[in-house]
Write an enzyme that holds these catalytic residues in place. Structure first.
Site, PDB file in Angstrom:
ATOM      1  N   GLU A  28      -9.356 -12.004  -1.590  1.00  0.00           N
ATOM      2  CA  GLU A  28     -10.090 -10.942  -0.902  1.00  0.00           C
ATOM      3  C   GLU A  28      -8.772  -9.742  -1.267  1.00  0.00           C
ATOM      4  O   GLU A  28      -7.727  -9.266  -1.798  1.00  0.00           O
ATOM      5  CB  GLU A  28      -9.256 -10.097   0.495  1.00  0.00           C
ATOM      6  CG  GLU A  28     -10.602 -11.848   1.645  1.00  0.00           C
ATOM      7  CD  GLU A  28     -10.404 -12.335   2.540  1.00  0.00           C
ATOM      8  OE1 GLU A  28     -11.332 -12.881   3.490  1.00  0.00           O
ATOM      9  OE2 GLU A  28      -9.374 -12.153   3.052  1.00  0.00           O
TER      10      GLU A  28
ATOM     11  N   CYS B  16      -7.245  -1.980  -1.892  1.00  0.00           N
ATOM     12  CA  CYS B  16      -6.185  -3.052  -1.977  1.00  0.00           C
ATOM     13  C   CYS B  16      -6.016  -3.884  -2.130  1.00  0.00           C
ATOM     14  O   CYS B  16      -7.151  -4.706  -2.065  1.00  0.00           O
ATOM     15  CB  CYS B  16      -6.478  -2.784   0.071  1.00  0.00           C
ATOM     16  SG  CYS B  16      -5.090  -4.302  -0.103  1.00  0.00           S
TER      17      CYS B  16
ATOM     18  N   CYS C 148       0.293 -16.763   0.717  1.00  0.00           N
ATOM     19  CA  CYS C 148       1.653 -16.162   1.167  1.00  0.00           C
ATOM     20  C   CYS C 148       2.876 -17.399   1.024  1.00  0.00           C
ATOM     21  O   CYS C 148       2.601 -17.943   2.556  1.00  0.00           O
ATOM     22  CB  CYS C 148       2.355 -14.696   1.662  1.00  0.00           C
ATOM     23  SG  CYS C 148       3.342 -13.828   1.351  1.00  0.00           S
TER      24      CYS C 148
ATOM     25  N   CYS D 149       5.600 -14.178   7.206  1.00  0.00           N
ATOM     26  CA  CYS D 149       5.797 -13.801   8.329  1.00  0.00           C
ATOM     27  C   CYS D 149       5.239 -14.111   9.557  1.00  0.00           C
ATOM     28  O   CYS D 149       4.132 -13.642   9.206  1.00  0.00           O
ATOM     29  CB  CYS D 149       5.108 -11.953   7.939  1.00  0.00           C
ATOM     30  SG  CYS D 149       6.603 -11.447   6.679  1.00  0.00           S
TER      31      CYS D 149
ATOM     32  N   CYS E 248       1.026 -12.312  10.315  1.00  0.00           N
ATOM     33  CA  CYS E 248       0.458 -11.958   9.560  1.00  0.00           C
ATOM     34  C   CYS E 248      -0.532 -13.820   9.216  1.00  0.00           C
ATOM     35  O   CYS E 248      -0.117 -14.257   9.194  1.00  0.00           O
ATOM     36  CB  CYS E 248       1.046 -11.880   7.823  1.00  0.00           C
ATOM     37  SG  CYS E 248       0.019 -11.166   6.874  1.00  0.00           S
TER      38      CYS E 248
ATOM     39  N   CYS F  79      -5.125  -4.510   8.135  1.00  0.00           N
ATOM     40  CA  CYS F  79      -3.702  -5.194   7.047  1.00  0.00           C
ATOM     41  C   CYS F  79      -3.316  -6.251   8.300  1.00  0.00           C
ATOM     42  O   CYS F  79      -3.381  -6.150   9.220  1.00  0.00           O
ATOM     43  CB  CYS F  79      -2.643  -3.700   7.959  1.00  0.00           C
ATOM     44  SG  CYS F  79      -2.895  -2.303   6.603  1.00  0.00           S
TER      45      CYS F  79
END
Ligand code: SAH
Length: 351
Positions: free
Chosen positions: A93, A106, A113, A117, A120, A336
């Site tokens: 994305e 962005c 990932c 975290c 997230c 975010c």
């Protein structure tokens, strides 16, 4: 994956060398760069000042389109989320955030990932693979094609899916194409790379390109940061902040942007705010405070507005430069920490 030469993986210099090695004139590289990056044309057939033979060769042996745009979601605040499919079928994305005088893209740097975290959504997906430079660059190409010439992208943030510094060679190659005069000719200062703290790669990044550095901090003690950012268990705050303090390329003219996601009852107390000025002493910096964007994979929530205001007030009073970031695109899961290949209807909707 396609075995054809991927045009957007080559820096302008490499393109010149490649074309020359294949027996073409040197200036063909500049013609191609202008077609692809300036005029936004991805089909060699349309490149009318190239010979028919070269156009046919390009069509047969090169790949100009590493991503295809699968869908675009538009938020009520104008933010657009692009769902993009790689040639090998992965979904990533990117997000365009319109603001008063700029349009920020962005970009994602990895499929998923590895850093997990806890707050997230991308972290909850796990890690699939690094993106190629061409797959990073094509995110800008597609955004430009969709927005059109009257609505240009002015800024790029490497804050989409993934940890950019875990894919540094491809990130640097993409940056080279973004800033090359014959390609996108963007000013490096309009590009920001965000990291959660891969300290060995901060120096090499800033040495390679004078871009802005953002660091995702989110906590003022190791105990709390260990829980939020597992990488902190091997790279504690002292190491991260020590690296930044001794990095010669971080100066008052080129400060670090600390990102601090505020989570209710986790890292939002006046004591946390009070610790920050001391913790960051000696590091030229600004602080971006982002109230947590909720999503189904994380238990954390944003604090009440009064708590957010109190937090930023303490920092202001200590003389720090603080910006409270408004959440953008959360109704389409584009804010975010919400990027995780989730369709809007499954996302937590909030305004
Ligand atoms: N991996 C890099 C690049 C991604 S940047 C990094 O972490 O810096 C994405 C930004 O969104 C980071 O500052 C991250 O901490 C923040 N973020 C992640 N989840 C969030 C959430 N749920 N709400 C608000 N911000 C979040």
């Amino acid at each position: 994956m396609s075995e054809r030469t991927s045009f957007k993986d080559l820096s302008p210099d490499e393109l010149r060398e490649r074309l020359e090695a294949q027996g073409h004139e040197r200036f063909r590289a500049d013609q191609l760069l202008a077609w692809v990056y300036r005029r936004g044309v991805a089909e060699p057939e349309a490149m009318t000042d190239l010979s028919k033979a070269l156009r046919e060769e390009l069509c047969a042996e090169w790949n100009f389109r590493p991503l295809s745009c699968e869908r675009i979601d538009v938020s009520k605040d104008g933010t657009r989320k692009f769902s993009l499919r790689t040639n090998d079928g992965a979904l990533i994305e990117s997000v365009v955030i319109p603001e008063a005088r700029r349009n920020t893209l962005c970009v994602s740097t990895q499929v998923g990932c590895a850093l997990a975290c806890s707050f997230c959504a991308t972290g909850a997906m796990g890690f699939d693979r690094n993106l190629q430079a061409s797959e990073i660059v094509d995110q800008l190409c597609i955004a430009r094609e969709v927005l059109g010439a009257d609505d240009p992208i002015t800024n790029i943030v490497f804050m989409g899916m993934g940890e950019p510094l875990m894919n540094l060679p491809n990130v640097l190659r993409a940056i080279e194409i973004f800033i090359a005069p014959k390609a996108f000719a963007m000013a490096p200062r309009r590009i920001t790379v965000s990291t959660v703290g891969v300290i060995s790669r901060i120096g090499p990044l800033l040495e390679a390109a004078p871009v802005n550095l953002a660091v995702s901090l989110h906590a003022t003690t190791n105990a709390v940061r260990d829980e939020l950012v597992p990488l902190n268990r091997s790279v504690p705050l002292e190491s991260l902040l020590g690296t930044l303090r001794s990095e010669p390329r971080i100066t008052p003219r080129r400060p670090v942007f600390f990102e601090y996601t505020l989570m209710a009852g986790v890292n939002d107390s006046p004591e946390d705010a009070g610790r920050l000025p001391n913790l960051l002493r000696g590091i030229p910096c600004r602080i971006n405070v982002i109230p947590m964007n909720p999503h189904p994979d994380a238990p954390q929530r944003a604090p009440e507005k009064a708590v957010v205001d109190r937090f930023t007030q303490v920092l202001h009073e200590a003389g720090m430069i603080v910006t409270l970031r408004r959440s953008r695109g959360s109704d389409i899961a584009a804010a975010c920490g919400q990027l995780a290949r989730r369709a809007p209807r499954e996302a937590t909707t909030q305004s």
